[in-house]
Design a protein around this motif. Sequence first.
Motif, PDB file in Angstrom:
ATOM      1  N   ASP A  72       0.812  -1.096   0.017  1.00  0.00           N
ATOM      2  CA  ASP A  72       0.122  -0.035  -0.063  1.00  0.00           C
ATOM      3  C   ASP A  72       0.839   1.233  -0.035  1.00  0.00           C
ATOM      4  O   ASP A  72       1.838   1.288   0.783  1.00  0.00           O
ATOM      5  CB  ASP A  72      -0.935   0.047   1.146  1.00  0.00           C
ATOM      6  CG  ASP A  72      -2.060  -0.679   1.223  1.00  0.00           C
ATOM      7  OD1 ASP A  72      -2.415  -1.197   0.114  1.00  0.00           O
ATOM      8  OD2 ASP A  72      -2.552  -1.139   2.263  1.00  0.00           O
ATOM      9  N   TRP A 104      -2.125   1.201  -4.084  1.00  0.00           N
ATOM     10  CA  TRP A 104      -1.880  -0.109  -3.795  1.00  0.00           C
ATOM     11  C   TRP A 104      -1.121  -0.787  -5.043  1.00  0.00           C
ATOM     12  O   TRP A 104      -1.233  -0.199  -6.088  1.00  0.00           O
ATOM     13  CB  TRP A 104      -2.629  -1.261  -3.199  1.00  0.00           C
ATOM     14  CG  TRP A 104      -4.061  -1.449  -4.171  1.00  0.00           C
ATOM     15  CD1 TRP A 104      -5.318  -0.759  -3.620  1.00  0.00           C
ATOM     16  CD2 TRP A 104      -4.329  -2.073  -5.214  1.00  0.00           C
ATOM     17  NE1 TRP A 104      -6.184  -1.115  -4.721  1.00  0.00           N
ATOM     18  CE2 TRP A 104      -5.768  -1.590  -5.731  1.00  0.00           C
ATOM     19  CE3 TRP A 104      -3.536  -2.854  -6.190  1.00  0.00           C
ATOM     20  CZ2 TRP A 104      -6.115  -2.335  -6.786  1.00  0.00           C
ATOM     21  CZ3 TRP A 104      -4.093  -3.083  -7.279  1.00  0.00           C
ATOM     22  CH2 TRP A 104      -5.336  -3.177  -7.515  1.00  0.00           C
ATOM     23  N   ASN A 133       5.478 -13.472  -1.580  1.00  0.00           N
ATOM     24  CA  ASN A 133       4.882 -13.264  -0.160  1.00  0.00           C
ATOM     25  C   ASN A 133       5.932 -13.486   0.764  1.00  0.00           C
ATOM     26  O   ASN A 133       6.074 -12.880   1.794  1.00  0.00           O
ATOM     27  CB  ASN A 133       3.745 -14.089   0.123  1.00  0.00           C
ATOM     28  CG  ASN A 133       2.610 -13.539  -0.567  1.00  0.00           C
ATOM     29  OD1 ASN A 133       2.498 -12.288  -0.807  1.00  0.00           O
ATOM     30  ND2 ASN A 133       1.414 -14.385  -0.941  1.00  0.00           N
ATOM     31  N   ARG A 193       2.196  -5.639   1.913  1.00  0.00           N
ATOM     32  CA  ARG A 193       1.037  -6.433   1.792  1.00  0.00           C
ATOM     33  C   ARG A 193       1.372  -7.764   1.459  1.00  0.00           C
ATOM     34  O   ARG A 193       2.112  -8.015   0.305  1.00  0.00           O
ATOM     35  CB  ARG A 193      -0.196  -6.091   0.899  1.00  0.00           C
ATOM     36  CG  ARG A 193      -0.614  -4.426   1.476  1.00  0.00           C
ATOM     37  CD  ARG A 193      -1.673  -4.388   2.407  1.00  0.00           C
ATOM     38  NE  ARG A 193      -2.878  -5.320   1.862  1.00  0.00           N
ATOM     39  CZ  ARG A 193      -3.994  -4.676   1.625  1.00  0.00           C
ATOM     40  NH1 ARG A 193      -3.850  -3.484   1.469  1.00  0.00           N
ATOM     41  NH2 ARG A 193      -5.186  -5.411   1.208  1.00  0.00           N
ATOM     42  N   GLU A 220      -0.532 -11.038   0.308  1.00  0.00           N
ATOM     43  CA  GLU A 220      -1.712 -11.714  -0.122  1.00  0.00           C
ATOM     44  C   GLU A 220      -1.481 -12.450  -1.306  1.00  0.00           C
ATOM     45  O   GLU A 220      -0.854 -11.990  -2.429  1.00  0.00           O
ATOM     46  CB  GLU A 220      -2.864 -10.687  -0.408  1.00  0.00           C
ATOM     47  CG  GLU A 220      -3.209 -10.101   1.036  1.00  0.00           C
ATOM     48  CD  GLU A 220      -4.455  -9.307   0.877  1.00  0.00           C
ATOM     49  OE1 GLU A 220      -5.231  -9.338  -0.007  1.00  0.00           O
ATOM     50  OE2 GLU A 220      -4.782  -8.404   1.829  1.00  0.00           O
TER      51      GLU A 220
END
Length: 316
Positions: free
Chosen positions: A116, A244, A266, A286, A288
């Motif tokens: 972000d 983002w 990740n 982030r 995900e």
Amino acid sequence: MRGLLIVVTALVLILTDARCASLTRILVGFPPGQATDLIARLLAERLGPALGETVIVENRPGQGGSIALASLAQSPADGHTVVLAPLASLVVNPHLYKSIAYDTRRDFAPVALVADLPLLLVVNPSLPVNSVAELIAYAKANPEKLAHPSSGNGTLSHLGMEVFKQRAGITILHVPYRGSVPAMTDLMTGIVGVAMDTVAVTEPFIRGDKMRLIASAYGKRVAAFPDTPTVAEQGFAEVDLSAWLGIVASAATPKARVDRLGAAINKIIQSPEIVARFTALGAIPRSEGPADFGAFLASEDARWSAVVKASGLRIE
């Protein structure tokens, strides 16, 4: 001799194909040195060893990041070409431009949500406002006096303010610029009065007293300015804005390749070193993977389609 030449040629072709297969490109739709490019290079340095491949960054600037995505839509679906793309090019531009060379939901496979880039709400220091409530009161009392810049039509610095204005019930003139630098220059000189932009763009000017920070437009307070309340804390819970960044591959990329890329990215993002490097760039990591990023992408596509429609903006 001819037989030997054929064998050597075949070996060269095999080795060339192997080298090509082990090369992965991260396309970035912006010039070198911008936040998206810097984050892509941080990932590429660590993704290569994680995959046992050579990973490079290629800059394909233009149309707010959409040229890189258009190139991906025409690339082989083998997962060796991906794009690190921002919100604007993935879920704003397809609704904003009348003609664009891709459909995000149809043409791309979500790989990983990466970071972000929170927005901050700032004003020129001469403006007699220190809070969101005071800004709204000033805008209502002076409907012809306020203008806000953006780094271009359809950018988050533009549409983020549109979201805020809609929720607050105020009118502020939008003035589009070609990038954040001239927009921030005119904010500092008072040609425009209020703006939203990322932490990376605004922080040096805030700390230099060239502009006043009145709120984080992100869903929570940002680490750089922990004492500054959010727009949500000041009465507007719907305002949660960040530019983002996420990685996508071609839609037909084999699931095993998408999952492998997502897992490797990740893991990198969760490392303390990357967390620190991202934070220095004003970014919040982030982590995900494909499924969660896919659900998030669908919700963001619906959200920003509605915002663009409400704004009435359409670009040829």
